[in-house]
Write an enzyme that holds these catalytic residues in place. Structure first.
Site, short mmCIF file in Angstrom:
data_model
loop_
_atom_site.label_atom_id
_atom_site.label_comp_id
_atom_site.label_asym_id
_atom_site.label_seq_id
_atom_site.Cartn_x
_atom_site.Cartn_y
_atom_site.Cartn_z
N ILE A 151 4.22 1.06 -0.06
CA ILE A 151 2.48 1.53 0.03
C ILE A 151 2.09 1.64 -2.05
O ILE A 151 3.32 1.89 -2.74
CB ILE A 151 2.43 3.08 -0.06
N SER A 152 0.90 1.56 -2.40
CA SER A 152 1.41 0.69 -3.34
C SER A 152 1.21 2.00 -4.52
O SER A 152 1.22 3.58 -4.53
CB SER A 152 -0.50 0.34 -4.12
N GLN A 153 1.29 1.88 -5.61
CA GLN A 153 1.33 3.12 -6.95
C GLN A 153 0.79 3.40 -7.05
O GLN A 153 -0.63 3.22 -7.07
CB GLN A 153 2.31 3.18 -8.44
#
Length: 225
Positions: free
Chosen positions: A72-74
């Protein structure tokens, strides 16, 4: 996680996003993100979209593993990509790479309809469950190779891609409306750029490099696949 703890962590996350946007203002072309985007980031419970063992880190400004060598992207990157799309309330948005559904949940706060495609069935099923639990009734999800988009619901006002091809897939360009915007990481694994692509009224595409990024490769686009 206790509600009061989550609230404090979420406020910290928003403060970090805002500070990061200001620090990178010369790179991203603005010093603050749209208020609607920040409201959506503050509303969606990120800890509900990560594996339970990573929930204590859900609001840190870091990517987190979600299984199958995906992340999951930052939060800053999620906010940046969402902001770049300039989503209107009546927009139809195509997302490629659902993961566990966090980005789709953010988009659902802003758009009329979100169509999201995930290639890994187990992730897609978990995303459906999480999105349903959060009341995201305007998200439709299918298990498929996102390289090909979702032609039945095209054209789309906006397209967001959360995995990186070497080159932007032609089907996604084709399925974007004239006047529409696409945010996509593209390039070789060690040389990816987050791109903002816009389709002009005559069908031509303009490309703008925004930021150096690192995403998992878009399935089905690598050599030999």
């Amino acid at each position: 996680m206790r509600a009061e703890d989550v609230e404090a962590l979420r406020k910290d996350m928003l403060a970090v996003i805002a500070a990061s946007a200001f620090a990178l203002r010369d790179t991203i072309g603005k010093s603050a993100f749209d208020e609607r985007v920040m409201t959506a980031m503050g509303k969606v419970p990120r800890h509900e979209f990560v594996p339970i063992e990573f929930q204590p880190y859900a609001y840190a400004n870091i990517p987190l593993p979600i299984g199958f060598e995906k992340t999951i992207s930052q939060p800053f990157v999620v906010a940046l990509m969402t902001d770049l799309l300039d989503i209107k309330a009546d927009d139809s948005v195509l997302e490629i790479g659902t993961g566990l559904g966090y980005q789709a949940a953010i988009l659902a706060q802003l758009a009329r309809k979100v169509y999201s495609v995930e290639i890994i069935e187990e992730l897609g099923q978990k995303a459906k469950q999480r999105l349903r639990q959060q009341g995201c009734s305007n998200v439709e999800l299918k298990i498929a190779n996102g390289y090909h988009g979702w032609s039945e619901h095209a054209p789309f006002d906006k397209v967001i891609v959360t995995a990186a091809p070497d080159l932007i897939p032609p089907p996604l360009i084709h399925q974007l409306k004239a006047g529409g915007k696409m945010v996509i990481p593209a390039g070789l694994p060690n040389r990816q750029q987050l791109m903002l692509a816009e389709k002009l009224a005559n069908g031509r595409m303009t490309m703008k490099e925004i930021l150096i990024v690192r995403f998992a490769q878009l399935e089905g686009t690598g050599s030999g696949l």
